[in-house]
Write a protein that holds these residues in place. Sequence first.
Motif, short mmCIF file in Angstrom:
data_model
loop_
_atom_site.label_atom_id
_atom_site.label_comp_id
_atom_site.label_asym_id
_atom_site.label_seq_id
_atom_site.Cartn_x
_atom_site.Cartn_y
_atom_site.Cartn_z
N GLN A 64 0.81 -1.21 0.00
CA GLN A 64 0.00 0.00 0.00
C GLN A 64 0.86 1.27 0.00
OE1 GLN A 64 -3.10 -0.34 2.89
NE2 GLN A 64 -3.84 1.74 2.60
N HIS A 65 2.19 1.11 -0.03
CA HIS A 65 3.07 2.27 -0.04
C HIS A 65 4.44 1.89 -0.60
CE1 HIS A 65 4.36 0.31 3.68
NE2 HIS A 65 5.51 0.93 3.50
N LYS A 91 -9.74 -0.22 -6.46
CA LYS A 91 -9.99 1.22 -6.43
C LYS A 91 -8.85 1.99 -5.77
CE LYS A 91 -14.97 0.67 -6.47
NZ LYS A 91 -16.24 0.98 -5.82
N ALA A 92 -7.68 1.39 -5.69
CA ALA A 92 -6.53 2.05 -5.06
C ALA A 92 -6.12 3.28 -5.87
CB ALA A 92 -5.35 1.09 -4.95
N ALA A 93 -5.76 4.33 -5.16
CA ALA A 93 -5.30 5.58 -5.76
C ALA A 93 -4.29 6.20 -4.79
CB ALA A 93 -6.47 6.53 -5.98
N GLN A 95 -3.04 8.39 -2.06
CA GLN A 95 -3.71 9.07 -0.94
C GLN A 95 -2.92 10.30 -0.52
OE1 GLN A 95 -3.60 7.18 3.01
NE2 GLN A 95 -5.84 7.41 3.00
N HIS A 96 -1.63 10.13 -0.23
CA HIS A 96 -0.78 11.25 0.16
C HIS A 96 0.69 10.84 0.10
CE1 HIS A 96 -0.97 9.11 4.01
NE2 HIS A 96 0.11 9.78 4.37
N LEU A 110 -0.99 4.77 -0.80
CA LEU A 110 -2.20 4.57 -1.59
C LEU A 110 -3.39 4.34 -0.67
CD1 LEU A 110 -0.91 2.25 -4.46
CD2 LEU A 110 -0.97 4.74 -4.35
N THR A 111 -4.58 4.41 -1.23
CA THR A 111 -5.81 4.22 -0.45
C THR A 111 -6.08 2.74 -0.16
OG1 THR A 111 -7.11 4.19 -2.49
CG2 THR A 111 -6.90 6.32 -1.33
N GLY A 112 -5.37 1.84 -0.82
CA GLY A 112 -5.53 0.41 -0.60
C GLY A 112 -4.36 -0.34 -1.21
#
Length: 126
Positions: A64-65, A91-93, A95-96, A110-112
Motif C-alpha cells: 500500500q506504499h 480502487k486504489a489511488a 492518498q498522500h 495509496l488508499t488500498g
Amino acid sequence: MEAVFEPGPAELDARKLTRRAVVGATIVGAGAAIATAISKAAGDVQVAPQGSTSGAGVIGSGCQHATVRAGVSLSEDALVLCTLQSHPGGKAAIQHVEVDATDDTFTVFLTGEVSGDTKFAWSLVS
C-alpha cells in the motif's frame, strides 16, 4: 540488520536492475542512466541516483506504499508530485505523500493495496 545490494557493472543495465527484487534490502549505486532503483518487497527503499529530482518506482503487489530515497537533500516543506503509471487494480489511488527530511526520503501512500506491481512517477518541486 538491513542487507544492502550494490549492483556490479553487469547489473547496472536498467533492463536487469528494474526487475530485481531484493527482500528486506536497500538498493544503492544504481547509476545515472537509471531513473530509480526498483525493489518490490514491502519495506524496501528505492534509491534515486545522486542529483535526481525525478524518477520512477514500483509499489509491489499486495503493498500500500513505497519509500524513495531522493537523490538530493529534502526539507520538510519539499513538494513531491506523484502519478500512477500503471493500473493498481481495484480502487486504489494515491492518498498522500510523506516527506522525511531527516533521511531524505519520501513515502507514497495509496488508499488500498495494489493487486499487481504498480509503477509510479515522481518529481520534486523546489
